[in-house]
Design an enzyme around this catalytic site. Structure first.
Site, PDB file in Angstrom:
ATOM      1  CB  SER A  92      -0.821   0.016   1.268  1.00  0.00           C
ATOM      2  OG  SER A  92      -0.105   0.424   2.239  1.00  0.00           O
ATOM      3  CE  LYS A  93       0.091   7.344  -2.603  1.00  0.00           C
ATOM      4  NZ  LYS A  93       0.855   6.856  -3.569  1.00  0.00           N
ATOM      5  NE  ARG A  94       0.333   0.679   5.986  1.00  0.00           N
ATOM      6  CZ  ARG A  94       1.029  -0.389   6.126  1.00  0.00           C
ATOM      7  NH1 ARG A  94       2.262  -0.484   6.721  1.00  0.00           N
ATOM      8  NH2 ARG A  94       0.598  -1.576   5.597  1.00  0.00           N
TER       9      ARG A  94
ATOM     10  CD  GLU B 182       2.701   7.264  -6.346  1.00  0.00           C
ATOM     11  OE1 GLU B 182       3.062   7.828  -5.058  1.00  0.00           O
ATOM     12  OE2 GLU B 182       2.202   6.304  -6.303  1.00  0.00           O
TER      13      GLU B 182
END
Ligand code: GLU
Length: 477
Positions: free
Chosen positions: A249-251, A259
């Site tokens: 995930s983004k974490r 990106e």
């Protein structure tokens, strides 16, 4: 099961409700590799039936990300939003063959039942109340304008087996499968129905997708069976985790293809890493370009163990792909930052040599640019860590001064000669060669890491090297 006789046709079917993430891109890639490995077709389908969550900008971005990765699709992409009627006709067909039925239950009523099941710690399943309504009653209620959903009539007995190409045979008891909805009360078809209608119309031979869809597969197989058409084969891909073993995930850092693109990762490197998420060529090869991936990709080599996205490995692969590029390919990447126009006063040979030297060490676009900048301009500052470590008192100045004297005496400013002089000077001074190498690197490049110092010096030439070292002697420590 593994023998493939018909034409391979696979699809990537993103829902445009967000960016193209690593997981989706991996699914797209595996479909692409499988198709190309079998001279088949790789198709794109935009699953945009959810009008509220779908956005046109995501469709554009997904297309761009796929194209940036080089995952170009064959044939015109299909858009589910343009095919609503087809799905509804399929539902009608299923009703006419008694494989589906109208359900008039009110949402409140169903909610109540769901709550009760929860309170009794039972798994909620629709009680099939409307499954056996008389045909005549159904007609009357429909005529009256009573709202209804359409549910699939899952057989009460027997089992549905998914012969998965990755997971093997997975059995589902039919009596544990809910009579799932295929058309909502608002008249819109659901995912399960649309997927089957589309996979059928697109003549999909293999469905390759994330294993979060494994539990949908028996439902889709049941619909295929009810329509009396042969289903595709299925292969479900393992989940992608971060390095802490938790779902990526983004974490964990960048997760969308866009990106990585902005970060300056090369598409070849991202593809290469994605390919290794759940698949391996069964030897230790890691660095592979797309042609090799296509040639070696086999569905049977996909593992069901979850895969780990490793940012360090991505950077390493990026470096490998970077160094395999030719000077001509790299030139457009660096020219602006290095302040050179392509018909520049610096001759090509010099430029090519610089690129050859720098690309072998650089892992990222940024490093490539930084490692090469100092061939075109004097460093305007010296890396602080390097200064503190390698040029922290005046004894360095006197050592370096000795070296400069020797360098100035050199007639041939060749790599080996320079190295020889540096080592012998160090020996005379009774210090380690590194005690000259580090400060000189700092003086010439401004950095504390660089490609081989002696090669850099040969390329810069005697005059420039000596001038930069003298300039540093005036400014440091
Ligand atoms: N639209 C689905 C998703 O994005 C894909 C469904 C499928 O591949 O069958 O997860």
């Amino acid at each position: 099961m593994t023998e493939i006789l018909e034409q391979v046709r696979v699809r990537f079917a993103p829902s445009p409700t967000g960016h193209l993430h690593v997981g989706g891109a991996r699914t797209a890639l595996f479909n692409y590799l499988f198709a190309k490995n079998h001279d088949g077709k790789f198709l794109l389908r935009i699953e945009d039936t959810d009008r509220e969550r779908s956005e046109e900008s995501f469709v554009t971005e997904i297309n761009q990300s796929l194209q940036w990765l080089g995952l170009n699709w064959d044939e015109e992409p299909l858009r589910q939003s343009e095919r609503m009627e087809i799905y509804l006709n399929t539902a009608t067909e299923l009703i006419s063959t008694n494989n589906a039925y109208h359900c008039f239950c009110e949402p409140d009523e169903l909610d109540e039942k769901r709550k009760t099941a929860q309170q009794n710690k039972k798994q909620y399943k629709y009680d099939k109340k409307c499954r056996n309504l008389e045909k005549a009653e159904v007609e009357i209620r429909l005529k009256n304008g009573d709202k209804s959903a359409v549910r699939f009539a899952v057989p009460n007995v027997g089992e549905t087996v998914v012969h998965d190409l990755v997971y093997g045979d997975v059995q589902f008891n039919n009596n544990e499968i809910d009579d799932f909805i295929i058309v909502r009360r608002n008249g819109t078809p659901t995912y399960q129905l649309a997927v089957v209608a589309d996979d059928n119309d697109m003549k999909i031979s293999h469905v390759i997708r994330g294993d979060d869809h494994l539990s949908n597969t028996p439902k889709q197989l049941l619909i295929f069976k009810a329509l009396a058409v042969k289903p595709p084969l299925y292969a479900h891909l393992p989940l992608i985790m971060g390095q802490d073993g938790k779902r990526l995930s983004k974490r964990h850092g960048a997760v969308s293809v866009a990106e990585f693109q902005i970060e300056g990762i090369f598409p070849e490197a991202l593809l290469n890493h994605l390919a290794l998420l759940g698949w391996s060529p069964k030897d230790d090869t890691e660095f592979m370009a797309i042609d090799e991936l296509i040639r070696r990709f086999k569905i049977k080599d996909v593992s069901k163990r979850s895969a780990i996205f490793d940012y360090k490995k991505l950077i390493w692969l990026n470096g490998q792909h970077l160094s395999s590029k030719s000077a001509e390919e790299l030139l457009p990447i660096v020219s602006t930052d290095w302040g050179i126009t392509l018909d520049t006063e610096i001759d090509d040979v010099y430029l090519k040599k610089v690129l050859e030297l720098v690309k072998a060490r650089a892992k990222t676009r940024e490093e490539l640019i930084n490692f090469g900048k100092y061939f075109f301009e004097d460093p305007d500052s010296y890396d602080e860590k390097g200064r503190n470590k390698h040029w922290n008192d005046n004894s360095v100045n006197s050592n370096v001064r000795q070296l400069v004297k020797k360098l100035e005496e050199l007639n041939s400013f060749r790599e080996e000669k320079i190295e020889e002089v540096l080592r012998s000077t160090a020996e005379t001074l009774g210090i380690k060669a590194a005690e000259l190498i580090h400060p000189v690197r700092l003086a010439l490049t401004g950095f504390s890491v660089s490609p081989s110092l002696f090669e850099i010096m040969e390329l810069l030439g005697k005059e420039l090297s000596v001038r930069r070292i003298k300039s540093a002697l005036n400014k440091l420590p």
